[in-house]
Design an enzyme around this catalytic site. Sequence first.
Site, PDB file in Angstrom:
ATOM      1  N   ASP A 126      51.427  32.826  36.454  1.00  0.00           N
ATOM      2  CA  ASP A 126      51.175  34.270  36.489  1.00  0.00           C
ATOM      3  C   ASP A 126      49.715  34.592  36.798  1.00  0.00           C
ATOM      4  O   ASP A 126      48.830  33.749  36.638  1.00  0.00           O
ATOM      5  CB  ASP A 126      51.488  34.883  35.109  1.00  0.00           C
ATOM      6  CG  ASP A 126      52.979  34.956  34.837  1.00  0.00           C
ATOM      7  OD1 ASP A 126      53.754  34.378  35.627  1.00  0.00           O
ATOM      8  OD2 ASP A 126      53.355  35.578  33.826  1.00  0.00           O
ATOM      9  N   ASP A 127      49.512  35.843  37.195  1.00  0.00           N
ATOM     10  CA  ASP A 127      48.187  36.490  37.301  1.00  0.00           C
ATOM     11  C   ASP A 127      47.397  36.128  38.563  1.00  0.00           C
ATOM     12  O   ASP A 127      46.301  36.624  38.754  1.00  0.00           O
ATOM     13  CB  ASP A 127      47.291  36.224  36.074  1.00  0.00           C
ATOM     14  CG  ASP A 127      47.873  36.814  34.797  1.00  0.00           C
ATOM     15  OD1 ASP A 127      48.973  37.404  34.870  1.00  0.00           O
ATOM     16  OD2 ASP A 127      47.229  36.693  33.743  1.00  0.00           O
TER      17      ASP A 127
ATOM     18  N   HIS B 272      48.619  44.933  36.520  1.00  0.00           N
ATOM     19  CA  HIS B 272      48.799  44.165  35.286  1.00  0.00           C
ATOM     20  C   HIS B 272      48.728  45.053  34.045  1.00  0.00           C
ATOM     21  O   HIS B 272      48.108  44.723  33.032  1.00  0.00           O
ATOM     22  CB  HIS B 272      47.777  43.022  35.180  1.00  0.00           C
ATOM     23  CG  HIS B 272      48.253  41.893  34.311  1.00  0.00           C
ATOM     24  ND1 HIS B 272      48.175  41.917  32.950  1.00  0.00           N
ATOM     25  CD2 HIS B 272      48.859  40.710  34.608  1.00  0.00           C
ATOM     26  CE1 HIS B 272      48.684  40.792  32.447  1.00  0.00           C
ATOM     27  NE2 HIS B 272      49.106  40.046  33.450  1.00  0.00           N
TER      28      HIS B 272
ATOM     29  N   HIS C 211      54.179  40.689  39.692  1.00  0.00           N
ATOM     30  CA  HIS C 211      53.657  40.739  38.331  1.00  0.00           C
ATOM     31  C   HIS C 211      52.959  42.084  38.143  1.00  0.00           C
ATOM     32  O   HIS C 211      51.956  42.182  37.445  1.00  0.00           O
ATOM     33  CB  HIS C 211      52.698  39.561  38.117  1.00  0.00           C
ATOM     34  CG  HIS C 211      52.388  39.269  36.665  1.00  0.00           C
ATOM     35  ND1 HIS C 211      53.318  39.360  35.663  1.00  0.00           N
ATOM     36  CD2 HIS C 211      51.236  38.859  36.054  1.00  0.00           C
ATOM     37  CE1 HIS C 211      52.752  39.035  34.515  1.00  0.00           C
ATOM     38  NE2 HIS C 211      51.482  38.730  34.718  1.00  0.00           N
TER      39      HIS C 211
ATOM     40  N   HIS D  10      49.340  29.929  33.929  1.00  0.00           N
ATOM     41  CA  HIS D  10      48.550  30.871  34.740  1.00  0.00           C
ATOM     42  C   HIS D  10      47.707  30.092  35.743  1.00  0.00           C
ATOM     43  O   HIS D  10      47.079  29.099  35.368  1.00  0.00           O
ATOM     44  CB  HIS D  10      47.643  31.717  33.828  1.00  0.00           C
ATOM     45  CG  HIS D  10      48.431  32.564  32.874  1.00  0.00           C
ATOM     46  ND1 HIS D  10      48.939  32.056  31.699  1.00  0.00           N
ATOM     47  CD2 HIS D  10      48.812  33.861  32.938  1.00  0.00           C
ATOM     48  CE1 HIS D  10      49.609  33.015  31.072  1.00  0.00           C
ATOM     49  NE2 HIS D  10      49.545  34.120  31.796  1.00  0.00           N
TER      50      HIS D  10
HETATM   51 ZN    ZN Z   1      50.038  38.200  33.272  1.00  0.00          ZN
END
Ligand code: ZN
Length: 395
Positions: free
Chosen positions: A205-206, A260, A256, A347
């Site tokens: 993620d991210d 955020h 995502h 991540h």
């Molecule tokens: Zn995230």
Amino acid sequence: MIGKILQKKKEIVLFLVIIAGVIILFLYFTKFHYHGTYINSKKADFKIKEIIEQEKESTLIEQKIWEEKYIQMVFQTINQTFKTVFLNAKNGEILKIEDMVKEEKREHFKTTIHELLGLKYPKFIADVLKYENGEITYILKENELVLYFYNFTITPAPKEELFLKINYNRIKEDLNFQIPFSNDKKDENGFDYVKNKKTIALTFDDGPNQDKTLTLIKLLNENKMHATFFMVGNRMVNAPDVLKEVLKNGNEIGSHSYHHKNLTRLKKEELLEEENKTNTIYKSITGEDLKLLRPPYGNVNQEMKENLNYVFINWNLDTEDWRYRDEKHVYDSVIEKVEDGDIILMHDLYDSTIEAVRKLLPELYVRGFQVVSVSELANLKDITLENHKVYRSIK
Ligand code: ZN
């Protein structure tokens, strides 16, 4: 008169005896005699008996002759490994596989083996097998040459038998003899995942994060693995090349959100805007629509499920890599808990995550796990991912 005839008869008999003698001598000196459908020399037959005696601990499971030139004897040892002996069918001389390859083609033969090893196995295995510090048994079979690899020192050590099948159409020009082959046989490919194996999805993620995402792609590639990258819209804008690289290597990208934000706190219009903006950017770069959504913080409410036309993908194994930023913690958290069908959260932001992944992927491989993207996991488990539904694992 009678005496003359008798004299003639004697000459004829003598002549026939001489002819028969010549034939017998010819057969003796050429040392050929029939053995069912093929011809061995006496020397080869003698050698075969000698080898069977030498290998009496093992079982002779096959004896075959190729183009009346080469005899192959395949033994199964008490350790259940295979051992092959190749002989020259004419003089019984013991041969190496190289002796059955044209001299000018030996380099090509070797390069082909290395190429196919790299296609089938993760780098940490293929590189060792290429270096040839163990034992290789070659077996000529119908359509293919099979290589079995024994006693290679690989870290981490694979538990499965290591072998490579090479269709003769790959090496037909290299061999010293004609061999039948089938054109429709595919090369073994480590990315051809199968249904009856333990399989997990890795998710990051991210990102995208230029260097870190690309390093992860390389590590996944080297281990014949895929992952799903849940990317933030406002980061996608600056990294179109990274997105393309992720997809080009067989990985998957999901949304995502754009900023955020915690989506459960947004009004319907804001929610739709978050997702539309992300999808618009993604589509402008890749030409495709996003199908999967990982809500930030894993937070989902009823309103989101109803209003967003996405498959919601959360996780059941959290490495908490963002909290600990510790390689060992990430590695242990996966290895101690991982099970078939898990969706693992990481991540692509931290060096510690990357270092953990570097060690984790080979270890997962030798433990028999296929590591794939979320959609591949669903396919392999015969599950159709549905919009508006939340998935935490796919078992
Ligand atoms: Zn995230």
